[in-house]
Design a protein around this motif. Structure first.
Motif, PDB file in Angstrom:
ATOM      1  N   HIS A 148      36.456  39.929  49.658  1.00 55.90           N
ATOM      2  CA  HIS A 148      37.045  39.320  48.451  1.00 55.90           C
ATOM      3  C   HIS A 148      38.564  39.458  48.510  1.00 55.90           C
ATOM      4  O   HIS A 148      39.112  40.394  49.096  1.00 55.90           O
ATOM      5  N   ASN A 149      39.244  38.492  47.940  1.00 58.52           N
ATOM      6  CA  ASN A 149      40.680  38.572  47.661  1.00 58.52           C
ATOM      7  C   ASN A 149      40.895  37.958  46.280  1.00 58.52           C
ATOM      8  O   ASN A 149      39.930  37.820  45.512  1.00 58.52           O
ATOM      9  N   SER A 200      27.876  41.380  41.978  1.00 61.18           N
ATOM     10  CA  SER A 200      26.946  40.458  42.638  1.00 61.18           C
ATOM     11  C   SER A 200      25.549  41.028  42.802  1.00 61.18           C
ATOM     12  O   SER A 200      24.621  40.297  43.149  1.00 61.18           O
ATOM     13  N   THR A 215      28.460  41.688  48.027  1.00 54.89           N
ATOM     14  CA  THR A 215      29.821  41.227  48.301  1.00 54.89           C
ATOM     15  C   THR A 215      30.311  41.825  49.613  1.00 54.89           C
ATOM     16  O   THR A 215      30.290  43.053  49.794  1.00 54.89           O
ATOM     17  N   SER A 241      31.130  37.340  39.641  1.00 56.97           N
ATOM     18  CA  SER A 241      32.506  37.819  39.840  1.00 56.97           C
ATOM     19  C   SER A 241      32.653  39.265  39.370  1.00 56.97           C
ATOM     20  O   SER A 241      33.514  39.996  39.858  1.00 56.97           O
ATOM     21  N   TYR A 247      38.988  34.160  46.635  1.00 50.74           N
ATOM     22  CA  TYR A 247      37.660  33.970  47.208  1.00 50.74           C
ATOM     23  C   TYR A 247      36.859  35.270  47.196  1.00 50.74           C
ATOM     24  O   TYR A 247      37.413  36.366  47.333  1.00 50.74           O
ATOM     25  N   LYS A 248      35.541  35.097  47.065  1.00 53.15           N
ATOM     26  CA  LYS A 248      34.618  36.213  47.139  1.00 53.15           C
ATOM     27  C   LYS A 248      33.419  35.750  47.963  1.00 53.15           C
ATOM     28  O   LYS A 248      32.754  34.768  47.613  1.00 53.15           O
ATOM     29  N   ASP A 303      36.425  31.828  41.654  1.00 58.56           N
ATOM     30  CA  ASP A 303      36.500  31.960  40.200  1.00 58.56           C
ATOM     31  C   ASP A 303      37.078  30.706  39.546  1.00 58.56           C
ATOM     32  O   ASP A 303      36.684  30.339  38.433  1.00 58.56           O
TER      33      ASP A 303
END
Length: 731
Positions: free
Chosen positions: A714-715, A705, A711, A702, A718-719, A667
């Motif tokens: 994710h954290n 997707s 997806t 974000s 990062y995704k 992001d």
């Protein structure tokens, strides 16, 4: 009773006198013998120094002193770099994964080939073959990374590491010490190793040792240029006082300049000796050529620096401070060095199609036609301008002819970058550079810092004196209408050579200043050269008018005292930097990739992140931070379409074309903006105006997707998006 005494006769008196003389003579001969033996040994030693080394005993003693002081300066710089790096990262207590993550952007790619490929291969030759036939770095292409990334330093260090660990293991000596680090905050404990047996530790240790040796060269350089050991001290102190502006090796050890720049210092020291010497030997020219090779091999940007050097030498030649014969000798040395690098870099066409290569040929041609030009036109300003124009025009024409012949376009972005500095020209690749602060114009704060440490005022004073004397020489030349400077008067020639050295260094300083003003990152050439030039405040050639030697030294000490006020404040600021590396979101990402993806999986994403993925997981990637290659710039542009406003279908087609399995979305890359017009969607608007105004695709991804991506991880940073190839992959 009267005692009778025998009265000595003349014969007895004579014999006693002879005995006493004999004894005293024997005693004197003993003492004189010891003295003469001692003197004989001293004489033999002095004779050896004079005959074998060509030095007087006093000159030999001064040389030993200079070497000792140079070693001390080198040790202090090595310790300073190591101390700053350890304070900033707490490197000795980091796990292997954390050490790998601590190397960012292009540092990761270069360290990767040292640590994970050559070192971990079954043999050195197997590792060398693997890096010369790499399919994982630009999947599915097979590339020679030794050719592409200038990896000779890593190859050498990897061979040393393998030899060192094998030798230590054979004798049973431990090479590293490991312990378990409890990181707290719910994080798993990690093993941390310290010592030369740890690949990352071995790597940075030798980088810092090389740059410590560089400081020793700086001291010798300053001493030789100024003719005073105090001058060497001034150079070293100026470097320390302006350390943050002079180098970044303490924060980013694996960068190409960390290996390359020390050899530029050596090369310029040798060049200074050549310029001062009337007839330099072949061995000296050979040493210059070797240092050229060592400077060019580790760093693709070295050719641009050598271009400024050749231009400065050519200007010195035009002004009459450099003879045609010596100029041609230097050019031949550069040409041979370039040819050697071309061969060692497996025919890298970027070397032969550079402005540097074209400039060598064009200057040679100008000098070869010199006699005809001088015979046609009267020597003076007109002929000087004609030679400069001939050099510039022929260099540009030859460069573009060679680019067409070899089909090379790798350095096209350099021309575009320079064009953007003087015009409103913009394109995607150019903005990727200009939006980064280090490629912007030099900051006013940098100049203020130069002024606070007195570095800029001292250099302005020195260059002003040199320029004044040069202008006087030019006026005298034009008034006297000389066609050639006299070569019969040895004293006059020695003085001319000494002036030529100062003129060259001043022109080189101006060239570095122009580069630094245009691209702030290149102040890393300007600042050290300013430190070298500062040693000339100790030069009696320039400032002998101040008075006797002691008075000049006291003046220099006074200037150093003023410099030290801000200089020590700068050092204390550096020493006060205390940090500890931690990047748990990336660590979590890398661990997930290792545990949940196939070893054959292919990844795409932001260039710095891709380098970490390749290093720490061994997965294939399609783009990386080495942005100088034209093909890679095109691939990266296709990958970065995820941060544009293009339709998701088009972006998906591009990723499938590159055979990507996973895209790592960040992001921060979608929203961050270093300055107005520099967010990724805004950069894309320059070339993709038809989609301007739409919501960026990264913003849509974000949120959700689907339907074109899925997806899988994710954290908060990062995704990971899976790029489906079939309908089944979507499920």
């Amino acid at each position: 009773m009267v005692a009778k005494t025998r009265k000595p006769n003349a014969k007895d008196q004579s014999s006693e006198k002879d005995r006493s003389q004999s004894v005293s003579g024997k005693s004197r001969r003993g003492k004189d013998g010891k003295g003469s033996a001692f003197q004989s040994k001293n004489g033999l030693f002095a004779g050896f120094i004079r005959n074998k080394l060509g030095l007087s005993p006093s000159a030999f003693a001064r040389g030993i002193t200079v070497l000792v002081l140079a070693l001390i300066a080198g040790f202090l710089h090595w310790y300073h770099l190591s101390h700053l790096f350890e304070n900033d990262r707490h490197f000795s207590h980091m796990s292997s994964l954390e050490k790998e993550m601590a190397f960012r952007t292009e540092m990761v790619i270069t360290y990767l080939l040292n640590s994970h490929t050559i070192i971990e291969a079954r043999s050195f030759m197997d590792g060398l073959y693997m890096i010369m036939n790499d399919r994982l770095t630009e999947y599915p292409l097979v590339i020679n990374t030794l050719k592409r990334f200038n990896l000779y330093p890593e190859v050498v260090l990897a061979s040393w590491y393998r030899a060192f660990t094998s030798t230590m293991d054979f004798f049973g000596f431990p090479t590293k010490m490991c312990w378990t680090i409890n990181r707290g905050e719910g994080l798993d404990p990690v093993e941390s190793c310290e010592g030369l047996g740890d690949p990352a530790y071995f790597y940075v240790t030798f980088v810092f040792l090389l740059n410590g040796a560089m400081m020793s060269l700086f001291f010798i350089y300053g001493t030789y240029l100024s003719g005073s050991r105090l001058g060497g001290t001034v150079t070293v102190l100026c470097f320390f006082f302006n350390h943050g502006e002079s180098t970044r090796v303490m924060w980013t050890p694996p960068l190409r300049e960390s290996f390359s720049y020390p050899f530029l210092v050596l090369q310029m020291l040798l060049l200074t000796y050549i310029l001062r010497t009337r007839n330099p030997s072949k061995h000296t020219m050979m040493a210059l050529g070797i240092s050229n090779v060592f400077f060019m091999l580790p760093w693709q940007f070295a050719q641009f620096v050598l271009l400024t050097q050749v231009a400065s030498l050519f200007a010195s030649y035009i002004l009459g401070y450099l003879s045609p014969t010596k100029m041609q000798s230097v050019l031949v040395t550069h040409m041979i060095s370039l040819a050697v690098c071309f061969l060692l870099m497996f025919g890298n066409s970027m070397l032969l199609t550079s402005f540097y290569a074209s400039s060598l040929v064009s200057i040679w041609g100008v000098i070869a036609l010199r006699d005809r030009l001088v015979g046609t036109f009267k020597p003076g300003i007109f002929t000087w301008v004609m030679q400069c124009l001939a050099w510039v025009v022929s260099t540009v024409i030859l460069k573009f002819m060679l680019s067409v012949i070899f089909g090379a376009s790798d350095d096209a972005h350099i021309s575009s970058l320079i064009k953007s500095k003087f015009t409103s020209y913009k394109d995607f690749d150019t903005m990727m550079y200009t939006c980064a602060a280090e490629f912007d114009f030099i900051e006013a704060e940098t100049l203020i810092r130069y002024i606070k440490t007195m570095l800029l005022p001292v250099n302005v004073l020195i260059v002003g004196f040199i320029a004044g004397r040069t202008i006087q020489d030019i006026i005298m030349f034009l008034r006297n209408e000389k066609t050639e400077k006299s070569e019969d008067d040895e004293a006059e020639q020695t003085q001319l050579l000494a002036k030529g050295v100062l003129v060259y260094h001043s022109l080189q300083l101006v060239a570095f200043a122009v580069l630094a003003v245009l691209i702030m990152r290149l102040k890393l050439f300007l600042t050290p050269h300013m430190c070298i030039m500062s040693c000339l405040i100790c030069s009696r050639q320039l400032f002998g008018w101040i008075g006797e030697k002691f008075k000049l030294q006291m003046t220099v000490v006074g200037i150093l005292s003023i410099m030290a006020v801000q200089g020590f404040a700068n050092l204390q600021s550096q020493w006060g930097i205390i940090g500890e590396f931690s990047n748990f979101p990336q660590e979590e990402l890398l661990e997930w990739i290792k545990d949940n993806t196939s070893p054959n999986a292919v990844f795409a994403g932001a260039m710095p992140t891709m380098a970490s993925v390749k290093l720490s997981t061994g997965r294939a990637i399609v783009n990386h931070p080495h942005y100088e290659d034209a093909g890679l710039r095109e691939r990266t542009k296709m990958v970065y379409a995820m941060y544009s406003r293009k339709p998701s279908e088009e972006v998906k087609r591009n990723l499938i074309k590159l055979q990507v399995d996973y895209f790592i979305l960040e992001d921060s890359w979608c929203t961050r903006r270093s300055k107005p017009g520099c967010s990724m969607p805004e950069i894309w608007d320059v070339e993709d105006s038809q989609n301007a105004g739409k919501v960026p695709l990264c913003t849509l991804m974000s949120r959700d997707s689907r339907p074109h991506f899925s997806t899988v991880f994710h954290n908060n940073i990062y995704k990971v998006l899976r790029v489906p190839k079939t309908v089944r992959d979507m499920r």
